[in-house]
Enzyme design. Sequence first.
Site, PDB file in Angstrom:
ATOM      1  N   GLU A 161      25.421  63.641  63.077  1.00  0.00           N
ATOM      2  CA  GLU A 161      24.131  64.129  63.672  1.00  0.00           C
ATOM      3  C   GLU A 161      23.906  63.905  64.967  1.00  0.00           C
ATOM      4  OE1 GLU A 161      22.190  64.186  59.054  1.00  0.00           O
ATOM      5  OE2 GLU A 161      21.848  62.484  60.542  1.00  0.00           O
TER       6      GLU A 161
ATOM      7  N   GLN B  79      23.318  69.173  48.334  1.00  0.00           N
ATOM      8  CA  GLN B  79      23.932  68.104  48.968  1.00  0.00           C
ATOM      9  C   GLN B  79      23.580  66.630  48.202  1.00  0.00           C
ATOM     10  OE1 GLN B  79      22.350  70.187  52.970  1.00  0.00           O
ATOM     11  NE2 GLN B  79      22.803  67.929  53.218  1.00  0.00           N
TER      12      GLN B  79
END
Lengths: 288, 806
Positions: B760, B237
């Site tokens: 998120e 990531q």
Amino acid sequence: MIPGEFTYHRPSSVAEAVAILVSHGDEARPLSGGHSLIPMMKLRMAAPEHLVDLGGIADLKGISEDGGAITIRAMTTQHELIESDLLSEKLPIIRETSLLIADPQIRYLGTLGGNVANGDPGNDMPALMQCLDASYVLTGPDGNREVAARDFYEAAYFTALAPEEILTAVKIPTPPAGHGWAYEKLKRKVGDYATAAAAVMLSMTGGTVTSCSVALTNVADTPLYAAEAGDILNGSTLDETTVGKAVAAAEAITDPASDGRGPAEYRTKMAGIMMQRALARAAERASA
Amino acid sequence: MNDMTPTREQREAALEGMGCKRKRVEDVRFTQGKGQYVDDLKLPGMVFGDFVRSPYPHAKITKIDASEALKLPGVIAVLTAEDLKGVNLAWMPTLAGDVQMVLADGKVLYQNQEVAFVIAEDRYIADDAIQLVEVDYEELPVLTDPFKSMDTDAPVLRPDLEGKTEGAHGPRKHHNHIFNWEVGDKDETAKAFAEADVTINEMISYHRTHPSPLETCQCVASMDKVKGELTIWGTFQAPHVIRTVASLLSTIPEHKIHVIAPDIGGGFGNKVGAYPGYICSIVASIVTGVPVKWVEDRMENLSTTSFARDYHMTTEIAAKSDGTVTGLKVHVLADHGGFDACADPSKWPAGFFNIVTGSYDFPTAHLEVDGVYTNKAPGGVAYRCSFRVTEAAYCIERGMDILAQKLEMDPADLRIKNFIKPEQFPYQSALGWEYDSGDYHTAMQKAMDTIGYRELRAEQKAKQEAFKRGETREIMGIGVSFFTEIVGAGPSKNCDILGVAMFDSAEIRVHPTGSVISRMGTKSQGQGHETTWAQIIATEIGIPAADIMVEEGNTDTAPYGLGTYGSRSTPVAGAAIALAARKIRNKAQMIAAHMLEVSEYDLEWDVDGFQVKGNPEARKSMKEIAWAAYHAPPPNMEPGLEAVSYYDPPNMTYPFGAYFCVMDIDVDTGVATTRRFYALDDCGTRINPMIIEGQVHGGLTEAFAIAMGQEIRYDETGNVLGASFMDFFIPTAVETPHWETDHTVTPSPHHPIGAKGVGESPNVGGVPAFSNAVNDAFQFLGNTHIQMPHDAWRNWQAAKNLGAHS
Ligand SMILES: Cc1cc2nc3c(=O)[nH]c(=O)nc-3n(C[C@H](O)[C@H](O)[C@H](O)COP(=O)(O)OP(=O)(O)OC[C@H]3O[C@@H](n4cnc5c(N)ncnc54)[C@H](O)[C@@H]3O)c2cc1C
């Protein structure tokens, strides 16, 4: 998640398959749909050196009715059980149960024979077969023998099947027209084995139960035929007290493991609840 | 104008810029199975590595004998800690300032810990060889309960830290203590509690779970000994950070390390850190001189590479009798497992947990976090979360419900009463953050009206009466959650990773024909950057998104950035993109002025080009300008049309939302059915509404899973339970509720395009909504708090404990 080394066999007849099993004894295992065996091999919980794929044996396919019994050959897939018109008409509980097994991808490959021969208490078909009083045709070097589903299971993964035998067919007495049936399964999600499940078959006349059998899935190290519960219900009108007694009798024979599905106490209670709900639905479906 | 000239609207539509529901361009390859993932990579001579792992959670290793394994044809080598010591890599630093064993050095601290690394010609041989490596263990007493970590007689887990009274974040008070982190005003808070009319005190646990991306962690390391160059393809990531770390650890110069993150099948925080698999593959490739591939299986992923959460939060709120909150006090016991491998910005041992005051105007607050070791896998990553924000949101949102219950107030009304008011922004929170913007009242009202909140409460009341009369065995819960997130790490003044400030970057090159290639320091793992980044550029410089290629993940070509996690990509890289694009537009304006023979101040921007003010017929499109930039740039101007921008955000962004969950629970089985789930998100400016919706659906599905069953559980003897998809709850489409999504828009005042990040939010806000629904359902039976996860048996247990079973 990588299996050990093995030799692959693909016989084209039962006799040939049995011969391979005989020559390798414990080291060989039949392979049907592979949806129980292959995961076990990938976890190296099973490490057969010889895999005998039954997929090439034409004789092991098909569903037929003859003289009051329905015969389902071992390699019939769970998907084919769902699609069968004969079963839908005469034994709809098989369709209902099959639809609760795993997911369509698994059902396209997983077979009835593999499901009942596997000996995993989590499999749904074994308890159903006990409920239906089915018998299994086991073919070995000395020919065929029949063992009742109710006598077949000894412990988890231990059954009456000998290492050189193949389960070739399942025979089920055709139930009377108008019978009531239900399979109730509690699971956490699609593709999960039962937290607890119950199969119920019954017949009724004038509001009274004339025959009843009950079996439970995944609440002991074998499937459970709840003989006493069936006996208690037989002759009753399914009044609350009798049902309560029968449920208690069924719960009493359970001995589930505590696992991610819940503690033993919960799973026992769920066996009772599933049985109660299956009874209610079966009674609704039975022509009085 | 003749008929062929497109209208302004048509030109705008052709751009597919910001606000457009543009279809995800990456999906063309993903949906056809044409993605290129790490495991698709096959290099000549490539060999495979795999781990021997410990069956014991805590044991001394007395002997490792690989001689039988080495006899197996096809086995190349077996690495142990002793071998790694030769290159000083038996241990590696963690992002949290701790050190972690790469391979077991004398002992193991958790089940499935990496003990030896087998290198073989294929995966099958490697796995066969693993069974042949003999390891002698001497079992040690096991510690799994974090509440017992600091008992005087607790076993010593980390002999390597013996005598170390200072950790990376201050003093350690016990041999299993990692850090104590304190924020806020202790005395003022104590005073607020002393003067309070009402207080609550509840230990609220957020259980251990795992990000569980469908693609597990994996890499291929290839050392070219002739050139002295190392190439690592991996599920990263944060590829640039991985390169820096690899360079620091291996002492190979950074420019001779090439890190490439190809397509990634989900990350959710699991792929931020550095794992033993990466280090061992690199060492193995250096040793063997051939490429080495390492691919984790599902059980390895769930049981070793980075759990999430495992926070035990003792939550106290002080309030006046009218419901006004006056103080918040939280103590967290953080279970970090055997090593503190938490992936937070380096100075933040408990991430941004101090956002725990949430959406409410707490005049004072005090927070303490103690991190401890246990015999569990290390990690503590931000699972679709901006560094412990999920834990914080859960803590305060459960806390507000418990307070509402004690006050006999409606939980929605209690929240509204305490919301930070629109005029208070920018708002200084009691625990140190400056909230950039928000309009909580509008969002909450819209949500309550849409879902019919008051009617639902009336229905619930009627159902409760029916339940008490014995007419139904079903109970109904309404879960309210109003979360505020803190995302976009982050400003260099408070965020760095191992000293590298958490900025991000973008580089945009306009080609002579007016098409574009752009590269960023971020790395999509499914977020859709190839689609949305192009949309920002399209709007900013008037070139159709379809003509803009976005490329991320190759450290040789992309500008340095800190990667994608913590909802930081849009707040940080998104800003860098807009600013780089504006540099291009500024230069384009000068070129256009030259072309039109006017002053650049006489020009105005119009969708996809510049026009002369008051004379729109005199215009130059971006395509024409691009050609001119290479063909005939103005004298004294550098040719070409490209720009780079590195963006250090002045502040975080603070997305928020109002979520409501309506749930029915069968008390006889404990089975919970979500009847409705409504999610209103405010993430500021919306770049692609369809991608936002997709992100919200995905995050809500994870929230549903976490709240309702997903768990990494250990038994008392340290066995990790449920580390497979048989038990670890990943809902299918069948179990997943239907999602109703909605939005308000409160742009971030400091972000160039006003965007805040959304990926998120649904995980952060969703978990409390589900948990509050379950808790709310049981409230009329006398419940105060039931710990997650709320799977069927625990709901049944709760019903039983509350006397709902005969
Ligand atoms: C994710 C998942 C979920 C599942 N969920 C369920 C579920 O909910 N309920 C359920 O009932 N099942 C479930 N299953 C199991 C599935 O139904 C299997 O297909 C079945 O248990 C075995 O059938 P098979 O044909 O695949 O047998 P195989 O896997 O090929 O064999 C199973 C075992 O039986 C032996 N065997 C197979 N055929 C014969 C034979 N003819 N004679 C003698 N021995 C034989 C094999 O040697 C092996 O030991 C699930 C499987 C998976 C992977």
